[in-house]
Design a protein around this motif. Structure first.
Motif, PDB file in Angstrom:
ATOM      1  N   THR A 215       0.847  -1.194   0.000  1.00 31.37           N
ATOM      2  CA  THR A 215       0.000   0.000   0.000  1.00 31.37           C
ATOM      3  C   THR A 215       0.877   1.238   0.000  1.00 31.37           C
ATOM      4  O   THR A 215       2.014   1.186   0.487  1.00 31.37           O
ATOM      5  CB  THR A 215      -0.941  -0.009   1.231  1.00 31.37           C
ATOM      6  OG1 THR A 215      -1.877   1.064   1.098  1.00 31.37           O
ATOM      7  CG2 THR A 215      -0.182   0.154   2.527  1.00 31.37           C
ATOM      8  N   ALA A 249       4.814   7.479   1.668  1.00 31.23           N
ATOM      9  CA  ALA A 249       5.155   6.268   2.423  1.00 31.23           C
ATOM     10  C   ALA A 249       4.630   5.055   1.686  1.00 31.23           C
ATOM     11  O   ALA A 249       3.624   5.131   0.974  1.00 31.23           O
ATOM     12  CB  ALA A 249       4.539   6.322   3.818  1.00 31.23           C
ATOM     13  N   VAL A 250       5.307   3.952   1.852  1.00 33.13           N
ATOM     14  CA  VAL A 250       4.882   2.703   1.237  1.00 33.13           C
ATOM     15  C   VAL A 250       5.215   1.563   2.190  1.00 33.13           C
ATOM     16  O   VAL A 250       6.201   1.637   2.939  1.00 33.13           O
ATOM     17  CB  VAL A 250       5.590   2.500  -0.129  1.00 33.13           C
ATOM     18  CG1 VAL A 250       7.097   2.466   0.048  1.00 33.13           C
ATOM     19  CG2 VAL A 250       5.109   1.245  -0.838  1.00 33.13           C
ATOM     20  N   ALA A 251       4.365   0.550   2.185  1.00 39.17           N
ATOM     21  CA  ALA A 251       4.665  -0.646   2.981  1.00 39.17           C
ATOM     22  C   ALA A 251       4.208  -1.852   2.185  1.00 39.17           C
ATOM     23  O   ALA A 251       3.204  -1.789   1.475  1.00 39.17           O
ATOM     24  CB  ALA A 251       3.942  -0.595   4.326  1.00 39.17           C
ATOM     25  N   GLU A 265       9.021  -1.355   4.725  1.00 40.50           N
ATOM     26  CA  GLU A 265       8.368  -0.062   4.868  1.00 40.50           C
ATOM     27  C   GLU A 265       9.361   1.017   4.485  1.00 40.50           C
ATOM     28  O   GLU A 265      10.534   0.948   4.845  1.00 40.50           O
ATOM     29  CB  GLU A 265       7.886   0.143   6.315  1.00 40.50           C
ATOM     30  CG  GLU A 265       7.106   1.429   6.465  1.00 40.50           C
ATOM     31  CD  GLU A 265       6.443   1.578   7.835  1.00 40.50           C
ATOM     32  OE1 GLU A 265       6.526   0.624   8.640  1.00 40.50           O
ATOM     33  OE2 GLU A 265       5.862   2.636   8.085  1.00 40.50           O
TER      34      GLU A 265
END
Lengths: 391, 391, 391, 391
Positions: A215, A249-251, A265
């Motif tokens: 996401t 942000a991305v994880a 992350e």
């Protein structure tokens, strides 16, 4: 200059900001510290703004300048094209350089898209040049030593890879809409800029990722217009705003081909973490932990240590047993961020001199890009996505 | 005994292993350290094995024993039923206790399934008893202080919640197939046992989780039969093997109702991490970091600290400003794991004495279970799953 | 109460402040956690102020009270006298207790002076009672484990012992002139209060100190009058000032009988250090580091660890291999300050039950006092002073 | 080379081992990173062994070589003499260089004895050249920032300075009797080699030492003959042994002119500590802690921080507010040991270009030597010794 004949390799570099400085410095330091086969010559620096490129060349020791990168590539006295410009320019430049028979190194991520990356890879394959993509963090001696432990089966079967890359330099909403925040220039945000580094470390240390689910978030959606101003600083315009088109942000969760479970992350909104690029790997026989802000240290746990004496060892990877670092100073005398570039570019020059292809290559760049693409697809589809396994 | 009259609260506890010991000790310490309204009396301990329960009762100071938990619940001299038995027994016992009008505290997770948890909640609602579920880690003074900082808006809008709960006690494939590894007894593995704690910390500190995507892994699929032997130790049979039916590790990504991004990992296969229950929260104005293995320390970063002096502060949460801890020793004289139970059970007794319902309640237990269920569903469906918002 | 017959040992304690609380709590916890031969009974608590001593007794679970300590000593139902009053009272009380045939434990330092300490020692020798002085820090499991490593020759010949005991609770010049700052009551300041603990750790781990040179400083020379108010807090009068007659800080260099070099510092003026009682030992084969604020951790370096993998291991001393701690919780579940008293008093009770004399005994107290005296003499004479070797 | 005219400063260096490498590298990096007034030219390198000095010159980029240092000093094209030879040669070389009107920088300690050091100082005073002694550690940005905090009165009155410089490179008794272990060549052992660095940090941060008492130890008294072999490595002969004539370890207590209490320890027998040069300063308003092995980090405690939020802040001194470091990389991208030399030599060149005398000067070197001498005298006399206050 007192000297013996060595193979001189003439470098032409496109771009001269943050990464340009890191690469220039590294070229200068390689022959000082290493007994390399090749000696880099800072032949020509290219940039569109004549006065700025001249000033940069003087400061960093380049012999000449060009204001058109195509002219640089045409020059016969150039052996290597080093591309340190924003991401959307990599493909065109690298393909042109490959076709001109130049060896190529580009900053990461390799390209804006997987398609572009593959085109770049085909170009270097066709023209048989040496190629690298600049994932410098794997060249920290502590990371290299972790790699050696894994190769020597000291950790056994790997169960977990866990990487957080935490920064905070754009948390202030008044930080401007620089190129790193525009999708058409950078491809993605935290994902391609720093997440790509974690992906490289994962691939280097554990292996290929087969599938993932992820996401992406953009916490601050509009920002004042503005430009980068050296390093990771920037200057903002007063009144004009634009839309942030990349992720803050991305994880993502990942499964590796070898069965390991990965958690990743990457964010630029983790206050207090300036450049906290950290990872932990847990295997059947041991674990390692590392963090770029204390890059010389590697924490190592070995499952078969004597009961009672079991605990993570904090190893200052400045000993002769630790890769690369023996050429510098005595144990306990630490090195820094810039040395990762020295090691990477040393391998690049050695590769050219010895006609062997070093890693991370454009193939690594393509595979990394395949992971980046899968993350974007998963964030869109909200499902697990298989990572294209490119050969 | 010198003494003044206080409200005595008679406790009946079912179970006497690891958690039974932690609860028993806490009851004994509450009146010593706190000026509580109520005084717990260790009235009766229930367990099926008469000689073992008698031995435990003697050691831990219980006045009497029962070998049938139903008999315990029937006793008129019992005000509270404390349930520290394996997970599959919680629902039946708690519902029976509620119907008998007893106040109830159960170990976590509340139940095997969300359905069971809801039934338990309905029972306590109907019978108007005081109820708690034993998420003890939120009672570490450092966590309570983090909560206060967040409530006082010292971190601003929350961007990230990041929790890893890492253990390694079942890494050895010869560790036996104890109840914690059987789905029919424990509901899940790392997820319900330790992941549930991280979920509770997340809910306590950041708020409700709206949706998530996750995955579960079982690295060692068959194990010798055997039993727990105190704490987290166990004894294995020689020749008989059975199938592990729960997760060894779980990871999930989550979105909170307030827009924060959560990443969670819980595993029993992270060598060198005995009980590494850690979290980091990044907000607009500041960040906090905490780790149960060094539970007295809270790292706090404040974005508006003076430039040049910005960095995480390592706060030893043993000062009078830190919740609960003022009743113990001077600053810098640390407390341990067992104190989290003292604080939790102190709140439980205060709730009974003052007729106010403390947290975490069965409602928290149900909501926690809803997250657990969503993780299992997501691991099955390989998609994002909305968490049921139970009121 | 369910129970089997054990030897009951009736305790009479004089004093009920900070240390009184620590001791009371420990007695209560011993039978809960340990399978001890003896069971302590909190028989009687003595203090001059009737209402305060009654309140303390109720809170901490003492059966009765006395307002005259001599009366306590006379009581036939008392087996043990536990002395937790200010230092200037220890000698008279302990000698009286010994003459009454009571087993004795006193807080540290043993006495105001070496002469007093010797008189106490002669009294317990003559009356053949069991005796201890309460140097609790050596009972941290990490310290006990360090001791075992040294005894097993895992560190080889010891070269260095290095101890800093840093506190900051009296840095504010308005902190009042409590008994701990008056020479006639406390004997010395940082030296006897906290330096004595470092000396005990040194003697326990390395051996006797043969000679030393030291210095003492008083940074704040006048303070408002006032009293201790629980723990290390205090309340100051407004207008009246008095002279500080003890040291705020002390440092000394020492030579051990076995050739090791010692450096010691104890101060109450080290801002940010609440109770930083730390030490490092360097031997031929290895080193250990410990710090009371993170008391469960022991850092261990072994010289013969594999090259490349050499570094301090951070061991969480909560495993079954680590002394005492196996009776509590699973590995990684930490214990705190109060547990050091549980271990010490467990040994005291075991000593009484098994008629064997535990350590640290009054002999240790006398030898510790000899070091304290040598430091004071050296600070006065500004020369190296030989430490009296008392047998 | 693209370029504008800058003042070129021609360097002549005597010696080319460990420190020669550190200095050479620093000269090369200064114009790359800093906008300095002056540009160093690596004009000539002197060493007795022609083939070795030629090889070193080629590797490190020196234009020419000399095999007689006197010839180097005579050369008219040399502006600066940089002395990186063993300690016993410093005085003769520096005095000759001063008389030839060269600016001078020497490695530390300044000389073998205080008398020599004074002679050197008189020579540079008479000849009005710029002079420095190479105490590089004060040029770590974290140390410079600590200095700024102290100058800005952020720590208030200083109570304590505490420095341990711990190494372990000669612990193995088979490590040979290199020049660093011979009094006639090195003057002293741990004292002058590493203790001198702690003394410089003390003088830089706190001020002059007025008196001290100390002791010196030699744990291994005989060693095989042998030579240094790069860095801190060495090669030993098989059969021949000689006497170690310097200290393996030294410790001393000191009083500063401003009333602060100092404790110092320097040892090469602290296993596991490769280059643990650490210090802590406690003042009325705050404390700082620093350790060269993690040289970018400064721990800062401020007494007037908000209650509850008090704790040491761990500051990564890589921000623009931190001295020197702004010229390198973005915050969180660390620098290493070699950068301390860049900063020191940058100040040296700036001093020459701007005709201002930088610190640490020969005057600092003399005062440092006065402390070294006092330590030796005190170790001999076993009494406190006043430190000569040289102006």
């Amino acid at each position: 200059m007192v000297g013996l004949a060595k193979q001189e390799i003439n470098i032409g570099m496109i771009g001269y900001q943050f990464m340009g400085k890191a690469h220039s410095h590294a070229y200068r330091d390689i022959p000082f510290f290493f007994d390399s086969e090749a000696k880099p010559v800072l032949k020509a620096l290219a940039g569109r703004n004549e006065s700025k490129v001249n000033k940069a060349a003087e400061k960093m020791g380049w012999e000449s300048t060009e204001t058109d990168w195509r002219r640089l590539i045409e020059r016969e006295d150039i052996d290597v094209i080093d591309i340190v410009t924003p991401n959307h320019t990599h493909a065109e430049m690298a393909i042109a350089a490959a076709e001109a028979g130049k060896h190529i190194i580009t900053e990461k991520p390799l390209a804006l898209t997987l398609e572009e990356a593959k085109a770049m890879y085909r170009a270097i394959q066709k023209n048989k040049v040496v190629h690298m993509v600049c994932h410098n963090y794997r060249f920290a001696p502590a990371v290299q030593y972790a790699k050696r432990l894994i190769e020597d089966d000291r950790l056994g079967r790997i169960y977990h890879f866990r990487a957080d890359y935490l920064q905070d330099f754009i948390m202030d909403p008044s930080f401007p809409l620089v190129w790193r925040l525009k999708k058409e220039v950078s491809g993605s945000g935290a994902l391609g800029d720093i997440g790509a580094h974690s992906i490289d470390l994962a691939r280097f240390l554990v292996g290929e990722i087969s599938e993932l689910v992820g996401t992406m978030e953009t916490f601050v959606k509009k920002r004042p217009l503005g430009e980068m101003a050296g390093g990771l600083n920037a200057e903002a315009a007063k009144d004009q705003y634009g839309e942030v088109t990349v992720d803050d942000a991305v994880a993502f969760l990942a499964k590796f081909s070898n069965g390991a479970l990965g958690t990743f992350e990457a964010t630029r909104f983790a206050g207090g973490n300036r450049n906290k690029n950290k990872l932990e790997i847990n295997g059947e026989k041991g674990s390692v932990r590392w963090d770029m802000e204390n890059m010389n240290l590697l924490d190592v746990y070995l499952t078969d240590d004597e009961p009672g004496l079991q605990g993570f060892r904090t190893i200052n990877c400045t000993e002769e047993e630790h890769p690369y670092v023996g050429v510098y100073w005595p144990p306990g005398h630490i090195i820094g961020y810039e040395h990762t570039f020295i090691h990477l570019l040393y391998e690049f020059l050695q590769g050219i001199a010895k006609e062997s292809q070093p890693s991370p290559s454009f193939l690594d760049g393509v595979r990394n890009q395949a992971v980046l693409q899968a993350v974007e697809q998963s964030a869109e589809s909200r499902r697990w996505v298989k990572v294209e396994q490119f050969d």
